[in-house]
Enzyme design. Structure first.
Site, PDB file in Angstrom:
ATOM      1  N   HIS A  50       1.060  -3.672   9.141  1.00  0.00           N
ATOM      2  CA  HIS A  50       2.302  -3.589   8.797  1.00  0.00           C
ATOM      3  C   HIS A  50       3.178  -3.135  10.169  1.00  0.00           C
ATOM      4  O   HIS A  50       2.593  -2.429  10.821  1.00  0.00           O
ATOM      5  CB  HIS A  50       2.405  -2.607   7.886  1.00  0.00           C
TER       6      HIS A  50
ATOM      7  N   HIS B 256       0.793  -1.303   0.196  1.00  0.00           N
ATOM      8  CA  HIS B 256      -0.059  -0.063   0.009  1.00  0.00           C
ATOM      9  C   HIS B 256       0.855   1.119  -0.099  1.00  0.00           C
ATOM     10  O   HIS B 256       0.522   2.087  -0.765  1.00  0.00           O
ATOM     11  CB  HIS B 256      -0.753  -0.202   1.028  1.00  0.00           C
TER      12      HIS B 256
END
Length: 262
Positions: free
Chosen positions: A203, A154
């Protein structure tokens, strides 16, 4: 004598906006690659675990690690923001821009954008498979994830897509205030997407930092390649940048003749 005078004149010649932009792009690309390489080495050795863990836990309620800090609406906003870096949204934006460029007669530019963003996506996938870093296990994930952790797809693809498109728009915009606004908007969007990935617990912070660095470097390299291809005439050139030697009259550039007074 003339040669010496010409050399001195060149050395004292002020830097044009075009040259300054090239220097900034080269610096960002080099810095991004350097930081990513160093960060990847630290990640593989496990030296970033303490740093990553401290930030992830700081974003969770002490009594319940499944609960991100802040009111419930902040978590909903984070989910909305993180979608701006999803494969579906980025593919849609890329196809929309490429379609516009193709319909406007800029097919080479459309192909360049598609290859730049598609190449960044391929690079991200290859690196994820290569590093194969597990996702964070300290906190529950607030959204579903299916791939490896490093680098953040992302964060990287947001940088690749939004910075590439921002540079494309800034390239044809003659006003510096608008250039700064467009590039600033691309940077802010990229940063927000990355922060949302950390906040949602999907993450490690170093995943996002690595994605930002490599994505920015890739975007700048693609931009430099685009300038080189434009200089060779391989890619359509819309409006020369401010400071170019051959900058035409803006009215003539758009197909209209300037009116002369009688």
């Amino acid at each position: 004598m003339l040669k010496r005078w010409g050399t001195r004149l060149w050395m004292h010649r002020p830097t044009t906006p075009r040259e300054f932009s090239l220097l900034v792009a080269i610096f960002v690309a080099a810095l991004g690659l350097f930081v990513f390489t160093h960060l990847a080495d630290e990640v593989m050795e496990g030296d970033t675990r303490a740093f990553d863990s401290a930030i992830l836990l700081a974003l969770r309620a002490p009594a319940d690690h499944a609960d991100p800090i802040g009111p419930i609406w902040v978590e909903e906003v984070a989910r909305d923001v993180t979608a701006l870096g999803s494969t579906a949204i980025l593919a849609y934006v890329t196809l929309a821009v490429c379609g516009f460029l193709a319909l406007s007669g800029r097919r080479s530019a459309a192909l360049l954008v598609a290859v730049s963003i598609g190449g960044g996506a391929l690079l991200s996938s290859v690196l994820k498979l290569g590093f194969d870093r597990p996702r964070p296990d300290l906190v529950p994930h607030a959204v579903e994830v299916y791939s490896a952790s490093f680098p953040s797809g992302h964060a990287m693809l947001s940088a690749v897509t939004y910075l590439t498109l921002g540079a494309l728009i800034a390239r044809v915009e003659p006003r510096w205030r608008t250039k700064i606004f467009v590039i600033g908007l691309a940077v802010v969007t990229t940063l927000l997407v990355g922060v949302s990935r950390i906040y949602l617990g999907v993450h490690w912070p170093t995943d996002v930092l690595g994605g930002w660095c490599l994505g920015a470097a890739w975007a700048m390299v693609c931009w430099l390649v685009a300038l080189w291809l434009q200089g060779r005439g391989s890619v359509e050139r819309d409006v020369p940048m401010v400071g170019d030697a051959a900058t035409p009259n803006p009215r003539v550039a758009f197909g209209t003749r300037p009116q002369t007074r009688r």
